[in-house]
Design an enzyme around this catalytic site. Structure first.
Site, PDB file in Angstrom:
ATOM      1  N   LEU A 136      -6.150  -7.472  -0.797  1.00  0.00           N
ATOM      2  CA  LEU A 136      -5.091  -8.249  -1.419  1.00  0.00           C
ATOM      3  C   LEU A 136      -3.764  -7.588  -1.074  1.00  0.00           C
ATOM      4  O   LEU A 136      -3.682  -6.364  -0.949  1.00  0.00           O
ATOM      5  CB  LEU A 136      -5.243  -8.285  -2.942  1.00  0.00           C
ATOM      6  CG  LEU A 136      -6.479  -8.984  -3.515  1.00  0.00           C
ATOM      7  CD1 LEU A 136      -6.512  -8.809  -5.035  1.00  0.00           C
ATOM      8  CD2 LEU A 136      -6.500 -10.459  -3.157  1.00  0.00           C
ATOM      9  N   ASP A 137      -2.710  -8.382  -0.928  1.00  0.00           N
ATOM     10  CA  ASP A 137      -1.390  -7.815  -0.698  1.00  0.00           C
ATOM     11  C   ASP A 137      -1.001  -6.904  -1.858  1.00  0.00           C
ATOM     12  O   ASP A 137      -1.493  -7.063  -2.982  1.00  0.00           O
ATOM     13  CB  ASP A 137      -0.342  -8.928  -0.573  1.00  0.00           C
ATOM     14  CG  ASP A 137      -0.559  -9.808   0.641  1.00  0.00           C
ATOM     15  OD1 ASP A 137      -1.209  -9.341   1.595  1.00  0.00           O
ATOM     16  OD2 ASP A 137      -0.083 -10.956   0.625  1.00  0.00           O
ATOM     17  N   ARG A 138      -0.090  -6.000  -1.592  1.00  0.00           N
ATOM     18  CA  ARG A 138       0.341  -5.047  -2.619  1.00  0.00           C
ATOM     19  C   ARG A 138       0.768  -5.745  -3.905  1.00  0.00           C
ATOM     20  O   ARG A 138       0.387  -5.328  -5.003  1.00  0.00           O
ATOM     21  CB  ARG A 138       1.510  -4.215  -2.089  1.00  0.00           C
ATOM     22  CG  ARG A 138       2.042  -3.187  -3.092  1.00  0.00           C
ATOM     23  CD  ARG A 138       3.321  -2.542  -2.589  1.00  0.00           C
ATOM     24  NE  ARG A 138       4.390  -3.534  -2.507  1.00  0.00           N
ATOM     25  CZ  ARG A 138       5.587  -3.294  -1.994  1.00  0.00           C
ATOM     26  NH1 ARG A 138       5.854  -2.109  -1.486  1.00  0.00           N
ATOM     27  NH2 ARG A 138       6.511  -4.239  -1.962  1.00  0.00           N
TER      28      ARG A 138
END
Length: 300
Positions: A136-138
């Site tokens: 998942l993106d940050r």
């Protein structure tokens, strides 16, 4: 972990080896991630000079590591992820926003991997990403499945490749969709002019398919349930922006939101067949407080 000062002469067998790999094998270092932290901190020299991690060593060179790394690092503690499901084979975690999943450029440590190690994450060819099956993106919160053994990692990756893992997201977008449901099929890849962005304007296109459905239609916004058929980097954010529905709070592809410090994107549902037992797992995560408050403001 404190690393003892060391000065090592490169043996013939290590000639041509990358500096980070060589440092990772030194006593007291123990991992590529730790080696990269040392290099980023400027605590490793080759014949007295700082070198990049990809530097290829030569026989007879002197590699020196300074002491006291633990005291010289200043990483913030990683928030502990919630655990939505766990057994001997795998664990499904609820990742907080603001946490990078694994080490990468500019972020050698302080990642979710550090917390997952305490949950027994294992598996995969990359020692810096143990157990990681998807990412998942940050600034995207929500559910991720992580392997606890090599065999579990292989089986989970097979499910992902066969598109047997359902990944559902909630996204608040600016604008009103033209239909209640939609399918976006548009290859994406690294942007031609900005290597930090993904784009439809790319020389390295990869197939990407995103499905969406309107959950709630507001005056200037819409809350969408989004499902990934493929899992390209930044896929949802790029695809929704491409059809004129930018994600609220997304400073790269979407529209800014002064009272929200990240994009309104939450991995709310994860469903798949357990790779060992055959049980159908369907897990859900409620909206975190910051997103729930943003949604309430949009409703007014």
């Amino acid at each position: 972990m404190a690393v003892l000062a060391a000065r090592v002469t490169v043996p013939p067998a290590a000639a041509g080896e990358r500096l980070d790999r060589f440092v990772a094998r030194l006593p007291g270092v123990g991992s590529r991630a730790e080696a990269e932290r040392l290099l980023v901190a400027g605590l490793v020299t080759v014949d007295g000079d700082l070198r990049p991690k990809s530097y290829r060593l030569e026989r007879g060179q002197a590699v020196e590591v300074s002491a006291g790394v633990a005291e010289q690092r200043s990483e913030a503690p990683v928030p502990e992820p919630g655990v939505a499901y766990a057994d001997e084979h795998l664990v499904v975690v609820d990742k907080p926003a603001g946490v990078v999943v694994h080490p990468g450029a500019g972020r050698p440590g302080g990642t979710l991997v550090d917390a997952l190690a305490r949950l027994g994450a294992v598996g995969g060819e990359d020692p810096e990403r143990p157990g990681i099956v998807h990412r998942l993106d940050r600034d995207t919160s929500g559910l991720m499945v992580v392997a606890r053994s090599e065999e579990a990692h292989r089986r989970l990756r097979r499910l992902v490749r066969r598109r047997k893992v359902e990944r559902g997201y909630l996204a608040l977008v600016r604008g009103r969709p033209r239909s209640r449901t939609g399918r976006i099929e548009a290859p994406i890849g690294r942007d031609r002019t900005d290597p930090t962005r993904q784009s439809l304007e790319t020389d390295t296109p990869r197939d990407a398919v995103t499905h969406f459905e309107v959950v709630e239609l507001l005056e200037r916004h819409a809350l969408l349930a989004v499902r990934l058929e493929t899992g390209r980097m930044h896929q949802i954010r790029v695809h929704l922006a491409a059809i004129g529905l930018p994600v609220v709070g997304d400073r790269v592809y979407g529209v800014s939101e002064p009272d929200l410090g990240r994009q309104f994107l939450h991995a709310a549902r994860l469903a798949f067949e357990h790779p060992f037992t055959g049980e159908q797992l369907a897990l859900e995560s409620p909206l975190p407080r910051d997103l729930a408050e943003t949604l309430e403001r949009a409703r007014r």
